[in-house]
Design a protein around this motif. Structure first.
Motif, PDB file in Angstrom:
ATOM      1  N   THR A 206     -18.618  75.661  53.179  1.00  0.00           N
ATOM      2  CA  THR A 206     -18.541  77.043  53.669  1.00  0.00           C
ATOM      3  C   THR A 206     -19.917  77.559  54.078  1.00  0.00           C
ATOM      4  N   ALA A 207     -20.934  77.269  53.268  1.00  0.00           N
ATOM      5  CA  ALA A 207     -22.291  77.735  53.568  1.00  0.00           C
ATOM      6  C   ALA A 207     -22.812  77.118  54.858  1.00  0.00           C
ATOM      7  N   VAL A 208     -22.573  75.829  55.049  1.00  0.00           N
ATOM      8  CA  VAL A 208     -23.047  75.159  56.271  1.00  0.00           C
ATOM      9  C   VAL A 208     -22.380  75.763  57.512  1.00  0.00           C
ATOM     10  N   LEU A 209     -21.068  75.984  57.438  1.00  0.00           N
ATOM     11  CA  LEU A 209     -20.346  76.554  58.580  1.00  0.00           C
ATOM     12  C   LEU A 209     -20.795  77.988  58.855  1.00  0.00           C
ATOM     13  N   VAL A 210     -20.951  78.794  57.797  1.00  0.00           N
ATOM     14  CA  VAL A 210     -21.391  80.177  57.973  1.00  0.00           C
ATOM     15  C   VAL A 210     -22.811  80.224  58.532  1.00  0.00           C
ATOM     16  N   GLY A 211     -23.707  79.425  57.960  1.00  0.00           N
ATOM     17  CA  GLY A 211     -25.086  79.404  58.441  1.00  0.00           C
ATOM     18  C   GLY A 211     -25.178  78.966  59.897  1.00  0.00           C
ATOM     19  N   MET A 213     -22.822  79.258  62.219  1.00  0.00           N
ATOM     20  CA  MET A 213     -22.273  80.323  63.062  1.00  0.00           C
ATOM     21  C   MET A 213     -23.295  81.444  63.254  1.00  0.00           C
ATOM     22  N   LEU A 214     -23.926  81.877  62.175  1.00  0.00           N
ATOM     23  CA  LEU A 214     -24.896  82.968  62.271  1.00  0.00           C
ATOM     24  C   LEU A 214     -26.121  82.551  63.076  1.00  0.00           C
ATOM     25  N   TRP A 215     -26.533  81.294  62.960  1.00  0.00           N
ATOM     26  CA  TRP A 215     -27.672  80.800  63.756  1.00  0.00           C
ATOM     27  C   TRP A 215     -27.336  80.793  65.240  1.00  0.00           C
ATOM     28  N   LEU A 216     -26.115  80.392  65.580  1.00  0.00           N
ATOM     29  CA  LEU A 216     -25.693  80.378  66.985  1.00  0.00           C
ATOM     30  C   LEU A 216     -25.605  81.802  67.544  1.00  0.00           C
ATOM     31  N   LEU A 217     -25.226  82.762  66.677  1.00  0.00           N
ATOM     32  CA  LEU A 217     -25.144  84.157  67.114  1.00  0.00           C
ATOM     33  C   LEU A 217     -26.493  84.856  67.056  1.00  0.00           C
ATOM     34  N   ASP A 218     -27.540  84.143  66.639  1.00  0.00           N
ATOM     35  CA  ASP A 218     -28.902  84.678  66.567  1.00  0.00           C
ATOM     36  C   ASP A 218     -28.984  85.878  65.621  1.00  0.00           C
ATOM     37  N   VAL A 219     -28.314  85.765  64.472  1.00  0.00           N
ATOM     38  CA  VAL A 219     -28.359  86.792  63.433  1.00  0.00           C
ATOM     39  C   VAL A 219     -29.514  86.473  62.486  1.00  0.00           C
ATOM     40  N   ASP A 220     -30.240  87.481  62.063  1.00  0.00           N
ATOM     41  CA  ASP A 220     -31.365  87.273  61.147  1.00  0.00           C
ATOM     42  C   ASP A 220     -30.902  86.672  59.819  1.00  0.00           C
ATOM     43  N   PRO A 222     -30.064  83.572  58.623  1.00  0.00           N
ATOM     44  CA  PRO A 222     -28.836  82.765  58.501  1.00  0.00           C
ATOM     45  C   PRO A 222     -28.817  81.910  57.235  1.00  0.00           C
ATOM     46  N   ILE A 223     -29.997  81.404  56.819  1.00  0.00           N
ATOM     47  CA  ILE A 223     -30.036  80.571  55.608  1.00  0.00           C
ATOM     48  C   ILE A 223     -29.733  81.416  54.376  1.00  0.00           C
ATOM     49  N   LEU A 224     -30.318  82.609  54.307  1.00  0.00           N
ATOM     50  CA  LEU A 224     -30.068  83.487  53.166  1.00  0.00           C
ATOM     51  C   LEU A 224     -28.591  83.870  53.084  1.00  0.00           C
ATOM     52  N   LEU A 225     -28.000  84.206  54.217  1.00  0.00           N
ATOM     53  CA  LEU A 225     -26.586  84.579  54.241  1.00  0.00           C
ATOM     54  C   LEU A 225     -25.689  83.379  53.938  1.00  0.00           C
ATOM     55  N   ALA A 226     -26.144  82.180  54.316  1.00  0.00           N
ATOM     56  CA  ALA A 226     -25.385  80.975  53.974  1.00  0.00           C
ATOM     57  C   ALA A 226     -25.421  80.728  52.467  1.00  0.00           C
ATOM     58  N   VAL A 227     -26.592  80.938  51.855  1.00  0.00           N
ATOM     59  CA  VAL A 227     -26.693  80.800  50.396  1.00  0.00           C
ATOM     60  C   VAL A 227     -25.825  81.836  49.700  1.00  0.00           C
ATOM     61  N   LEU A 228     -25.788  83.067  50.240  1.00  0.00           N
ATOM     62  CA  LEU A 228     -24.928  84.101  49.675  1.00  0.00           C
ATOM     63  C   LEU A 228     -23.461  83.695  49.769  1.00  0.00           C
ATOM     64  N   ALA A 229     -23.066  83.111  50.904  1.00  0.00           N
ATOM     65  CA  ALA A 229     -21.687  82.631  51.054  1.00  0.00           C
ATOM     66  C   ALA A 229     -21.396  81.502  50.077  1.00  0.00           C
ATOM     67  N   TYR A 267     -15.894  84.313  60.285  1.00  0.00           N
ATOM     68  CA  TYR A 267     -15.787  84.357  58.821  1.00  0.00           C
ATOM     69  C   TYR A 267     -14.339  84.149  58.371  1.00  0.00           C
ATOM     70  N   ILE A 268     -13.402  84.800  59.059  1.00  0.00           N
ATOM     71  CA  ILE A 268     -11.991  84.673  58.685  1.00  0.00           C
ATOM     72  C   ILE A 268     -11.527  83.230  58.837  1.00  0.00           C
ATOM     73  N   ILE A 269     -11.869  82.610  59.966  1.00  0.00           N
ATOM     74  CA  ILE A 269     -11.443  81.221  60.211  1.00  0.00           C
ATOM     75  C   ILE A 269     -12.041  80.276  59.166  1.00  0.00           C
ATOM     76  N   ILE A 270     -13.331  80.450  58.872  1.00  0.00           N
ATOM     77  CA  ILE A 270     -14.003  79.569  57.912  1.00  0.00           C
ATOM     78  C   ILE A 270     -13.412  79.730  56.516  1.00  0.00           C
ATOM     79  N   ASN A 271     -13.297  80.974  56.059  1.00  0.00           N
ATOM     80  CA  ASN A 271     -12.821  81.206  54.690  1.00  0.00           C
ATOM     81  C   ASN A 271     -11.356  80.834  54.523  1.00  0.00           C
ATOM     82  N   VAL A 272     -10.525  81.187  55.513  1.00  0.00           N
ATOM     83  CA  VAL A 272      -9.110  80.827  55.420  1.00  0.00           C
ATOM     84  C   VAL A 272      -8.949  79.308  55.499  1.00  0.00           C
ATOM     85  N   GLY A 273      -9.701  78.669  56.396  1.00  0.00           N
ATOM     86  CA  GLY A 273      -9.589  77.226  56.543  1.00  0.00           C
ATOM     87  C   GLY A 273     -10.004  76.472  55.291  1.00  0.00           C
ATOM     88  N   VAL A 274     -11.121  76.883  54.697  1.00  0.00           N
ATOM     89  CA  VAL A 274     -11.603  76.191  53.503  1.00  0.00           C
ATOM     90  C   VAL A 274     -10.758  76.546  52.287  1.00  0.00           C
TER      91      VAL A 274
END
Length: 353
Positions: A206-211, A213-220, A222-229, A267-274
């Motif tokens: 989940t963290a790898v997929l979230v990180g 996605m956020l990196w591709l969207l250029d969100v600040d 992404p690693i921290l938010l992936a660790v949070l996920a 987020y919905i696709i990743i969390n529901v899928g996993v």
């Protein structure tokens, strides 16, 4: 009232009083109990690798050295890199709050320009930015405390590992340790290890997929938010929802409504899928715990041990349930905690028929 009923009532009162004392003690000593519990679960995860290297002929000292070096590297990296990242995020929170407040004002003006009457401060009441960012600051502070304790947790785990080779023999030779109790102990450790290992793998995915996605969207961050996920994926039911909120808000603040919508869908696709497809496939259909008990334990352990208690609520409840199953006097309580699936003894009896 008969004597047996009186004795039974006194016994129940004593048990309730003991539980209250234990809960109060755990809550008061949470600062000590939490690092120790985390260290125990870390050892449960890494111990199989330690014993695997020994079975392959690697000397015990070298096996322990490899595990210790890996834990120290992970602990030092987490305590330094992520603490600095969280502090940077906290410093940027006022800027994010200003941008979000401006976006709310622009949205209100856009609606009013098109004839939509917006009650005064309607958006501010529905989306209280001050409370929202105060909550984000609180979460960031909790993550900082957890990461700052990473080195202490690592040291405790190392000392537990030093006893790992002799600990099973010590427990096996305890007075009153029958074969049945030993099997129950192995069952508890095995169940917790299986759950923690598989949940760690799923949370890492989940963290790898979230990180990504956020990196591709250029969100600040992404690693921290992936660790949070990764961390919040251990919290049942509400963890994935809480983990998605900061990422979606940052996408809205930095990239606009379009990317925020894409981020929410991702987020919905990743969390529901996993959670709904991969986890049931590889972890089994259920945990053997009632869904209601999972929610209750989530808030109970969170109240007792803080945010880390929510992360460990399921394995702690699983441990208690298996321990209750091992005693005929408490087996009925374990059944109340279960999801209705026959317990171990009943399953073994059916298998033997």
């Amino acid at each position: 009232m008969s004597a047996p009923r009186t004795a039974s009532g006194i016994r129940i009162l004593v048990v309730i009083a003991a539980l209250i004392i234990i809960i109060a003690g755990l809550k008061a000593a949470a600062a000590i109990v939490v690092p120790f519990l985390l260290a125990v679960f870390v050892v449960i995860l890494v111990a199989p690798w330690y014993f695997w290297m020994q079975r392959k002929g690697v000397p015990s000292a070298l096996s322990l050295l490899v595990i210790v070096a890996a834990l120290l590297a992970l602990g030092i990296f987490g305590a330094s890199f992520f603490t600095a990242t969280v502090n940077s995020f906290v410093r940027n929170l006022p800027q994010y709050q200003t941008i979000l407040t401006q976006q709310v004002s622009e949205a209100t003006g856009w609606l009013e320009a098109r004839g939509v009457e917006v009650p005064e401060d309607a958006f501010n009441q529905a989306l209280d930015t001050q409370k929202l960012f105060a909550y984000a600051r609180t979460i960031a502070g909790s993550v900082t405390i957890l990461l700052s304790n990473g080195f202490v947790i690592t040291l405790v785990a190392i000392f537990i590992l030093l006893e790992a080779a002799r600990l099973p023999g010590k427990i096996r030779n305890l007075p009153g340790m029958t074969d049945r109790r030993w099997d129950d102990f192995l069952g508890i450790v095995g169940n917790v290890r299986q759950y923690m290992a598989m949940k760690t793998v799923m949370s890492l995915l989940t963290a790898v997929l979230v990180g990504s996605m956020l990196w591709l969207l250029d969100v600040d961050y992404p690693i921290l938010l992936a660790v949070l996920a990764f961390l919040l994926n251990f919290v049942p039911s509400i963890g994935s929802i809480i983990a998605a909120i900061p990422g979606i808000l940052l996408a809205l603040i930095l990239q606009g409504l379009g990317d925020a919508t894409i981020c929410a869908i991702g987020y919905i696709i990743i969390n529901v899928g996993v959670s709904n497809f991969l986890e049931p496939k590889y972890m089994g259909k259920g945990l053997g715990i009632s869904p209601m008990i999972i929610i209750v334990s989530l808030f109970l352990w969170g109240w007792i041990l803080g945010p880390v208690g929510m992360l460990l609520s399921v394995p702690l409840t699983m441990t208690i349930k298996v321990a209750l199953e091992s005693n005929p006097r408490t087996r009925s309580i374990a059944f109340l905690l279960s999801d209705g699936v026959p317990m171990q003894d009943e399953q073994q009896e059916k298998a033997g028929r």
